[in-house]
Design an enzyme around this catalytic site. Structure first.
Site, PDB file in Angstrom:
ATOM      1  N   ARG A  12      19.475  10.744  -3.723  1.00 32.84           N
ATOM      2  CA  ARG A  12      20.452  11.815  -3.490  1.00 32.84           C
ATOM      3  C   ARG A  12      21.589  11.365  -2.566  1.00 32.84           C
ATOM      4  O   ARG A  12      22.715  11.846  -2.698  1.00 32.84           O
ATOM      5  CB  ARG A  12      19.738  13.056  -2.966  1.00 32.84           C
ATOM      6  N   ARG A  27       1.156  -5.439  -5.974  1.00 32.06           N
ATOM      7  CA  ARG A  27       1.330  -6.705  -5.262  1.00 32.06           C
ATOM      8  C   ARG A  27       1.640  -7.774  -6.297  1.00 32.06           C
ATOM      9  O   ARG A  27       0.946  -7.901  -7.295  1.00 32.06           O
ATOM     10  CB  ARG A  27       0.078  -7.048  -4.460  1.00 32.06           C
ATOM     11  N   ASP A  60       2.222  -0.155  12.125  1.00 38.47           N
ATOM     12  CA  ASP A  60       2.200  -1.452  12.800  1.00 38.47           C
ATOM     13  C   ASP A  60       3.509  -2.236  12.654  1.00 38.47           C
ATOM     14  O   ASP A  60       3.516  -3.455  12.795  1.00 38.47           O
ATOM     15  CB  ASP A  60       1.028  -2.298  12.280  1.00 38.47           C
ATOM     16  N   LYS A  98     -25.015  15.051  26.373  1.00 39.47           N
ATOM     17  CA  LYS A  98     -24.438  15.008  25.044  1.00 39.47           C
ATOM     18  C   LYS A  98     -25.539  14.701  24.025  1.00 39.47           C
ATOM     19  O   LYS A  98     -26.242  13.703  24.146  1.00 39.47           O
ATOM     20  CB  LYS A  98     -23.341  13.935  24.950  1.00 39.47           C
ATOM     21  N   GLU A 100     -16.124  10.225  21.492  1.00 40.09           N
ATOM     22  CA  GLU A 100     -16.744   9.736  22.729  1.00 40.09           C
ATOM     23  C   GLU A 100     -16.340   8.294  23.033  1.00 40.09           C
ATOM     24  O   GLU A 100     -16.307   7.881  24.191  1.00 40.09           O
ATOM     25  CB  GLU A 100     -18.275   9.815  22.613  1.00 40.09           C
ATOM     26  N   GLY A 109       0.816  -1.207   0.000  1.00 39.30           N
ATOM     27  CA  GLY A 109       0.000   0.000   0.000  1.00 39.30           C
ATOM     28  C   GLY A 109       0.849   1.255   0.000  1.00 39.30           C
ATOM     29  O   GLY A 109       1.881   1.318   0.674  1.00 39.30           O
ATOM     30  N   LYS A 119     -25.523  12.832  30.479  1.00 40.07           N
ATOM     31  CA  LYS A 119     -24.737  14.027  30.828  1.00 40.07           C
ATOM     32  C   LYS A 119     -25.019  15.193  29.886  1.00 40.07           C
ATOM     33  O   LYS A 119     -24.363  16.229  29.967  1.00 40.07           O
ATOM     34  CB  LYS A 119     -23.252  13.689  30.816  1.00 40.07           C
ATOM     35  N   THR A 163       4.146   2.738   5.761  1.00 42.00           N
ATOM     36  CA  THR A 163       2.762   2.288   5.881  1.00 42.00           C
ATOM     37  C   THR A 163       2.023   3.218   6.833  1.00 42.00           C
ATOM     38  O   THR A 163       2.578   3.601   7.870  1.00 42.00           O
ATOM     39  CB  THR A 163       2.665   0.837   6.402  1.00 42.00           C
ATOM     40  N   ILE A 164       0.784   3.570   6.503  1.00 43.52           N
ATOM     41  CA  ILE A 164       0.060   4.487   7.375  1.00 43.52           C
ATOM     42  C   ILE A 164      -0.385   3.816   8.670  1.00 43.52           C
ATOM     43  O   ILE A 164      -0.740   4.502   9.634  1.00 43.52           O
ATOM     44  CB  ILE A 164      -1.157   5.107   6.659  1.00 43.52           C
ATOM     45  N   ASP A 165      -0.378   2.482   8.718  1.00 44.53           N
ATOM     46  CA  ASP A 165      -0.904   1.775   9.893  1.00 44.53           C
ATOM     47  C   ASP A 165      -0.005   1.864  11.126  1.00 44.53           C
ATOM     48  O   ASP A 165      -0.457   1.602  12.244  1.00 44.53           O
ATOM     49  CB  ASP A 165      -1.150   0.295   9.573  1.00 44.53           C
ATOM     50  N   GLY A 225       5.672  -2.235   3.982  1.00 36.93           N
ATOM     51  CA  GLY A 225       5.274  -2.770   5.280  1.00 36.93           C
ATOM     52  C   GLY A 225       5.697  -4.219   5.457  1.00 36.93           C
ATOM     53  O   GLY A 225       6.660  -4.682   4.822  1.00 36.93           O
ATOM     54  N   ASP A 226       4.957  -4.959   6.293  1.00 38.59           N
ATOM     55  CA  ASP A 226       5.392  -6.308   6.636  1.00 38.59           C
ATOM     56  C   ASP A 226       5.401  -7.264   5.440  1.00 38.59           C
ATOM     57  O   ASP A 226       6.262  -8.127   5.335  1.00 38.59           O
ATOM     58  CB  ASP A 226       4.560  -6.883   7.788  1.00 38.59           C
ATOM     59  N   GLY A 227       4.450  -7.105   4.492  1.00 37.60           N
ATOM     60  CA  GLY A 227       4.458  -7.949   3.304  1.00 37.60           C
ATOM     61  C   GLY A 227       5.696  -7.716   2.459  1.00 37.60           C
ATOM     62  O   GLY A 227       6.327  -8.655   1.951  1.00 37.60           O
ATOM     63  N   ARG A 241      -6.385  -2.820  10.078  1.00 35.30           N
ATOM     64  CA  ARG A 241      -6.949  -4.168  10.112  1.00 35.30           C
ATOM     65  C   ARG A 241      -6.480  -4.940  11.353  1.00 35.30           C
ATOM     66  O   ARG A 241      -7.246  -5.661  11.973  1.00 35.30           O
ATOM     67  CB  ARG A 241      -6.556  -4.925   8.835  1.00 35.30           C
TER      68      ARG A 241
END
Length: 328
Positions: A29, A76, A134, A218, A192, A15, A216, A130-132, A106-108, A176
């Site tokens: 560079r 992939r 993880d 909300k 919340e 990803g 309360k 990776t944005i996760d 990432g891990d893959g 995930r």
């Protein structure tokens, strides 16, 4: 790695994540700085198999540091999972005169790189993109900070309409197997409740939290849900259950999806990617392979690719407590 490295290849795989271009730029560079040739590989491991290479100079990566996605493209590759595919990739690297490879993903991506090292004893260093967030062995992965900012901005906009219509919004974010995005954006956007895979709070606690919020005063609520959360099969089933059993809630669901991967990288991600790109090249020049470069406590660090894949990047327990206290 007895022979001096004269040419390094770089690829992005899996990803996409904001900041990958900044990492590519830094690799290219750094190679130029150390008088080493650099080759860009298009479409990740599939590009290795097909020999989709391009010689890259410092000018090839001008004006890319601010761009999201990856100029080298990503894909992939099922073929790379076969021994025959990996043999083709190895032969193409040798034919091109490449002495080492930097993989960004990432891990893959790291799993494929680790297998390649074991089969061909080919020097490889990984950069976590990776944005996760993880991946073990770094405080933050490239793209994570930008994704947080994107999600918080969207939740802020959703809260405007939630407040206007007294609605309960379930907002699903990526993650995930890890709840880093959900936990941090949930705190940052004042949610919340926050639902993550690491902490299965259960339906009873969720309903109790929503009821207490109503008592309360909300009139609207935001629940941030990591896509890997264990309550219900998915966020829509969860929302349906709340709606059927508590009809006084006016419920909406927003799945943020791939917008979290896009956009111009934040300053933090640009700096992180630049540091890791340079560190990856220097690690190979130091004759080290099979490691991932990261940043821990604001210092460049290294961890074995196997540990980066197999060990868990733990959720910060303090943040769980902060989320509970600030959501009352």
């Amino acid at each position: 790695m007895n022979q001096p490295i004269k040419k390094i290849a770089v690829l992005t795989s899996g990803g996409d994540a904001p900041g990958m271009n900044a990492a590519i730029r830094a690799v290219v560079r750094a190679c130029t700085y150390y008088r080493i040739d650099c080759v860009g590989v298009y479409r990740g491991y599939q590009g290795l198999i097909e020999g989709d290479f391009e010689q890259m100079s410092a000018r090839h990566v001008s004006n890319v540091i601010n761009r999201g996605g990856t100029i080298l493209k990503s894909a992939r590759s099922l073929e790379f999972k076969t021994k025959e595919g990996r043999v083709k990739a190895y032969e193409n690297l040798k034919k091109e005169g490449v002495g080492a490879l930097i993989i960004i993903g990432g891990d893959g991506t790291f799993t494929g790189g680790l297998k390649f090292i074991k089969e061909f004893d080919f020097p490889i260093v990984g950069i976590p993109g990776t944005i996760d967030n993880d991946i073990y062995g770094t405080d933050n992965t490239i793209g994570y900070d930008t994704a947080l900012n994107t999600v918080v901005e969207v939740i802020d906009k959703i809260r405007d309409t939630a407040s206007s219509h007294n609605r309960l919004f379930f907002i699903e974010v990526m993650g995930r197997d890890a709840g880093f995005i959900a936990l941090n954006t949930g705190i940052g956007a004042g949610a919340e409740e926050i639902l993550i895979p690491e902490e299965n709070i259960g339906l009873e606690k969720l309903v109790d939290s929503l009821k207490k919020g109503r008592e309360k005063g909300k009139t609207s609520s935001i629940v941030v849900v990591s896509e890997g959360d264990k309550i219900g099969k998915n966020v829509f089933e969860l929302a349906d259950y709340i709606g059927e059993n508590y009809p006084d809630y006016d419920i909406r669901v927003s799945v943020l999806g791939h917008m979290q991967r896009g956009g111009s990288p934040s300053c933090y991600d640009r700096v992180l990617a630049s540091r890791l790109g340079v560190a990856a090249v220097e690690t190979l020049l130091d004759k080290k392979s099979g490691v991932m470069v990261g940043v821990t406590n604001n210092e460049v660090s290294k961890v074995g690719l196997e540990n980066a894949i197999k060990m868990n990047h733990e959720i910060n327990k303090e943040l769980l407590k902060v989320a509970e206290i600030t959501s009352i």
